[in-house]
Design an enzyme around this catalytic site. Sequence first.
Site, mmCIF file in Angstrom:
data_model
loop_
_atom_site.group_PDB
_atom_site.id
_atom_site.type_symbol
_atom_site.label_atom_id
_atom_site.label_comp_id
_atom_site.label_asym_id
_atom_site.label_seq_id
_atom_site.Cartn_x
_atom_site.Cartn_y
_atom_site.Cartn_z
ATOM 1 N N TYR A 1 93.700 108.680 126.639
ATOM 2 C CA TYR A 1 93.587 108.192 125.257
ATOM 3 C C TYR A 1 92.236 108.637 124.660
ATOM 4 O O TYR A 1 92.190 109.218 123.573
ATOM 5 C CB TYR A 1 93.717 106.667 125.221
ATOM 6 C CG TYR A 1 93.016 106.033 124.039
ATOM 7 C CD1 TYR A 1 93.413 106.334 122.739
ATOM 8 C CD2 TYR A 1 91.932 105.161 124.212
ATOM 9 C CE1 TYR A 1 92.746 105.775 121.645
ATOM 10 C CE2 TYR A 1 91.274 104.605 123.130
ATOM 11 C CZ TYR A 1 91.684 104.919 121.847
ATOM 12 O OH TYR A 1 91.028 104.385 120.768
ATOM 13 N N HIS A 2 91.159 108.372 125.394
ATOM 14 C CA HIS A 2 89.843 108.742 124.859
ATOM 15 C C HIS A 2 89.710 110.268 124.718
ATOM 16 O O HIS A 2 89.061 110.756 123.800
ATOM 17 C CB HIS A 2 88.731 108.168 125.745
ATOM 18 C CG HIS A 2 88.636 106.663 125.666
ATOM 19 N ND1 HIS A 2 89.147 105.847 126.643
ATOM 20 C CD2 HIS A 2 88.132 105.844 124.708
ATOM 21 C CE1 HIS A 2 88.947 104.574 126.297
ATOM 22 N NE2 HIS A 2 88.345 104.543 125.124
ATOM 23 N N THR B 1 86.241 106.669 118.663
ATOM 24 C CA THR B 1 85.823 105.599 119.561
ATOM 25 C C THR B 1 84.541 105.952 120.307
ATOM 26 O O THR B 1 84.302 107.119 120.630
ATOM 27 C CB THR B 1 86.945 105.218 120.574
ATOM 28 O OG1 THR B 1 86.348 104.774 121.790
ATOM 29 C CG2 THR B 1 87.860 106.359 120.890
ATOM 30 N N VAL C 1 87.185 89.919 135.447
ATOM 31 C CA VAL C 1 86.169 90.969 135.262
ATOM 32 C C VAL C 1 86.535 92.127 136.190
ATOM 33 O O VAL C 1 86.713 91.927 137.389
ATOM 34 C CB VAL C 1 84.772 90.396 135.622
ATOM 35 C CG1 VAL C 1 83.742 91.499 135.710
ATOM 36 C CG2 VAL C 1 84.364 89.339 134.610
ATOM 37 N N GLN D 1 83.982 103.923 117.036
ATOM 38 C CA GLN D 1 84.013 102.472 117.099
ATOM 39 C C GLN D 1 84.035 101.953 118.539
ATOM 40 O O GLN D 1 84.711 102.521 119.394
ATOM 41 C CB GLN D 1 85.252 102.001 116.356
ATOM 42 C CG GLN D 1 85.379 100.502 116.265
ATOM 43 C CD GLN D 1 86.487 100.107 115.330
ATOM 44 O OE1 GLN D 1 86.258 99.475 114.309
ATOM 45 N NE2 GLN D 1 87.694 100.484 115.670
ATOM 46 N N SER E 1 89.641 108.389 129.992
ATOM 47 C CA SER E 1 91.100 108.161 129.974
ATOM 48 C C SER E 1 91.704 109.234 129.071
ATOM 49 O O SER E 1 90.987 109.869 128.277
ATOM 50 C CB SER E 1 91.444 106.778 129.409
ATOM 51 O OG SER E 1 91.377 106.793 127.990
ATOM 52 N N LYS F 1 91.031 111.349 121.513
ATOM 53 C CA LYS F 1 90.113 111.080 120.403
ATOM 54 C C LYS F 1 89.034 112.175 120.313
ATOM 55 O O LYS F 1 88.580 112.533 119.226
ATOM 56 C CB LYS F 1 89.439 109.714 120.552
ATOM 57 C CG LYS F 1 90.382 108.553 120.747
ATOM 58 C CD LYS F 1 91.273 108.274 119.557
ATOM 59 C CE LYS F 1 90.590 107.452 118.497
ATOM 60 N NZ LYS F 1 91.548 106.988 117.472
ATOM 61 N N LEU G 1 87.265 91.205 125.070
ATOM 62 C CA LEU G 1 86.841 89.867 124.639
ATOM 63 C C LEU G 1 88.040 89.020 124.187
ATOM 64 O O LEU G 1 88.116 87.831 124.496
ATOM 65 C CB LEU G 1 85.801 89.980 123.517
ATOM 66 C CG LEU G 1 85.147 88.656 123.174
ATOM 67 C CD1 LEU G 1 84.290 88.139 124.310
ATOM 68 C CD2 LEU G 1 84.296 88.772 121.936
ATOM 69 N N ASP H 1 106.721 108.584 110.352
ATOM 70 C CA ASP H 1 105.992 108.999 111.551
ATOM 71 C C ASP H 1 104.989 110.080 111.122
ATOM 72 O O ASP H 1 105.384 111.163 110.677
ATOM 73 C CB ASP H 1 107.005 109.563 112.567
ATOM 74 C CG ASP H 1 106.328 110.088 113.810
ATOM 75 O OD1 ASP H 1 105.080 110.113 113.862
ATOM 76 O OD2 ASP H 1 107.063 110.473 114.752
ATOM 77 N N ASN I 1 101.039 112.398 120.051
ATOM 78 C CA ASN I 1 101.077 111.560 118.844
ATOM 79 C C ASN I 1 99.742 111.632 118.101
ATOM 80 O O ASN I 1 99.688 111.838 116.886
ATOM 81 C CB ASN I 1 101.375 110.106 119.236
ATOM 82 C CG ASN I 1 101.465 109.205 118.015
ATOM 83 O OD1 ASN I 1 102.424 109.253 117.259
ATOM 84 N ND2 ASN I 1 100.431 108.395 117.789
HETATM 85 N N1 LIG Z 1 91.015 98.074 118.379
HETATM 86 C C1 LIG Z 1 89.942 98.600 118.930
HETATM 87 O O1 LIG Z 1 89.215 97.936 119.692
HETATM 88 C C2 LIG Z 1 89.534 100.005 118.625
HETATM 89 C C3 LIG Z 1 88.305 100.475 119.112
HETATM 90 C C4 LIG Z 1 87.933 101.786 118.850
HETATM 91 C C5 LIG Z 1 88.755 102.597 118.100
HETATM 92 N N2 LIG Z 1 89.952 102.122 117.646
HETATM 93 C C6 LIG Z 1 90.808 103.043 116.876
HETATM 94 O O2 LIG Z 1 91.220 102.417 115.679
HETATM 95 C C7 LIG Z 1 92.536 102.823 115.315
HETATM 96 C C8 LIG Z 1 93.397 101.594 115.074
HETATM 97 O O3 LIG Z 1 93.373 100.770 116.237
HETATM 98 P P1 LIG Z 1 94.208 99.426 116.334
HETATM 99 O O4 LIG Z 1 93.563 98.600 117.369
HETATM 100 O O5 LIG Z 1 94.447 98.888 114.979
HETATM 101 O O6 LIG Z 1 95.569 99.998 116.940
HETATM 102 P P2 LIG Z 1 97.074 99.518 116.677
HETATM 103 O O7 LIG Z 1 97.910 100.136 117.733
HETATM 104 O O8 LIG Z 1 97.138 98.053 116.525
HETATM 105 O O9 LIG Z 1 97.375 100.199 115.268
HETATM 106 C C9 LIG Z 1 97.767 101.526 115.143
HETATM 107 C C10 LIG Z 1 98.961 101.557 114.213
HETATM 108 O O10 LIG Z 1 99.332 102.927 114.011
HETATM 109 C C11 LIG Z 1 100.733 103.028 114.105
HETATM 110 N N3 LIG Z 1 101.058 104.398 114.523
HETATM 111 C C12 LIG Z 1 100.754 105.005 115.685
HETATM 112 N N4 LIG Z 1 101.224 106.266 115.692
HETATM 113 C C13 LIG Z 1 101.828 106.447 114.492
HETATM 114 C C14 LIG Z 1 102.505 107.539 113.907
HETATM 115 N N5 LIG Z 1 102.680 108.702 114.547
HETATM 116 N N6 LIG Z 1 102.993 107.395 112.645
HETATM 117 C C15 LIG Z 1 102.836 106.220 111.974
HETATM 118 N N7 LIG Z 1 102.209 105.151 112.487
HETATM 119 C C16 LIG Z 1 101.718 105.265 113.744
HETATM 120 C C17 LIG Z 1 101.172 101.968 115.100
HETATM 121 O O11 LIG Z 1 102.517 101.570 114.935
HETATM 122 C C18 LIG Z 1 100.183 100.832 114.801
HETATM 123 O O12 LIG Z 1 100.702 99.930 113.858
HETATM 124 C C19 LIG Z 1 93.030 103.698 116.460
HETATM 125 O O13 LIG Z 1 92.885 105.051 116.096
HETATM 126 C C20 LIG Z 1 92.098 103.375 117.602
HETATM 127 O O14 LIG Z 1 91.933 104.495 118.443
HETATM 128 C C21 LIG Z 1 90.360 100.847 117.901
#
Ligand SMILES: NC(=O)c1ccc[n+]([C@@H]2O[C@H](COP(=O)([O-])OP(=O)(O)OC[C@H]3O[C@@H](n4cnc5c(N)ncnc54)[C@H](O)[C@@H]3O)[C@@H](O)[C@H]2O)c1
Length: 381
Positions: A180-181, A143, A253, A207, A178, A184, A238, A73, A117
């Site tokens: 979450y955002h 993001t 939508v 991203q 949100s 970030k 999407l 973790d 987290n």
């Molecule tokens: N997928 C998208 O569209 C998108 C868009 C913009 C930004 N992001 C950013 O990209 C990153 C990855 O996104 P994703 O879609 O692959 O998400 P995801 O949830 O599929 O992957 C994140 C991984 O991190 C692990 N994780 C989370 N907290 C943890 C911790 N404390 N210790 C160890 N592992 C931990 C989770 O188990 C998961 O496997 C994120 O930071 C997200 O904010 C994603």
Amino acid sequence: MKILILGADGYLGWPTSIDLALNKHNLLLIDNYEKKKLMKKNYRKPLVLNKKIENVIPVLKKVNKNVNFKNIDCSNYKKFTEVFRKFKPDAVIHFAELPSAPYSMLGYYEGWKTLQNNLQSTFNLVWNVKQYQPNCHIIKLGTMGEYGTPNIDIEEGWINIKHKKRSQKFLYPRQASSLYHTSKIMDTDLIWFFSRLHGLKATDLMQGPVYGIYTNNFSTENNLEPTFAYDDMFGTVLNRFIVQAVANIPLTVYGSGNQIRGHINIKDTIQCIKLALKNPSKKGVLNIYNQFTQQFSVNQLANKVAEALRKINLNVKIKNIKNPRIEQEKHYYNAKNKGMKKLGLKPTLLTEKAIIEMARYVIKNKKNIDKSIISPKTTWK
Ligand SMILES: NC(=O)c1ccc[n+]([C@@H]2O[C@H](COP(=O)([O-])OP(=O)(O)OC[C@H]3O[C@@H](n4cnc5c(N)ncnc54)[C@H](O)[C@@H]3O)[C@@H](O)[C@H]2O)c1
């Protein structure tokens, strides 16, 4: 390079790990399967569930013996520090966050869990880099949602402000919609603080929503398929639309559908990460890139999916539903994204061919679709 990949089991982390393994980097993959646990707890399941990393490491080791995995973790300072100090990475790619806006808005516990987290993982990382490996390059997934929808052009991370005949470059204003955002935004601030005070080298990738499936011959032949979520909580727009089209249910939508965002194909996410690895920032400099390739409104996305998939005889319908989120539906949006192209990104565009290719993957796994988990259940109230 010695690369530490945090969140290696995720939608983006897993294909990145496979790609970098095939490129013979020395990798330490970390994940605590928090995403898998949260999906299960919230009765969501992906279309395709990737296998646990410890079970497939032997397959990866056949092509690269320097790939290892630890179930850690990242928000646990002691355990994370132990692993970090031993491995001494040249670069860290930080995906290990809870990335769901709807999850973060479910209630007090979920909001705080997301903030705790994400911030604690990021803090543990920057602290370790400062203490033990100050030349290590931090690549952090941010993001585009951090910027919100301002009524001016969105610059790449920074903006020059003129005030009473003086001027200075500042972080571009951020205003999330949100928790979450918001987590970030706080991450970005933390990384900028450590870069400017302690001379760290960091790249923050703003991203946009990612779509698509990243797989290659090696993954297919060895059963190393990536995870693919399509539910209301963890699936991006999407990907959800494609699954709805294949399941013969209307594309939902939210609200008027005029919300515009910058989107990116997962193949380009991997390209961008590799470009960031090749182009580390200088010490004390925080490089920020807007990581998206094309801007679309939700209506444009729905229409593109419908038009493309009608060509393979899917009867696609579109339905506007009450917006579960609190967000501007009619707004100006013009975001800059030249940085990655300057580094060499060749954008993968959202063509009919690309949409049909995604649909074929979903059709192959159609039996796994659970129609009950796609409509939004969380509101921002
Ligand atoms: N997928 C998208 O569209 C998108 C868009 C913009 C930004 N992001 C950013 O990209 C990153 C990855 O996104 P994703 O879609 O692959 O998400 P995801 O949830 O599929 O992957 C994140 C991984 O991190 C692990 N994780 C989370 N907290 C943890 C911790 N404390 N210790 C160890 N592992 C931990 C989770 O188990 C998961 O496997 C994120 O930071 C997200 O904010 C994603």
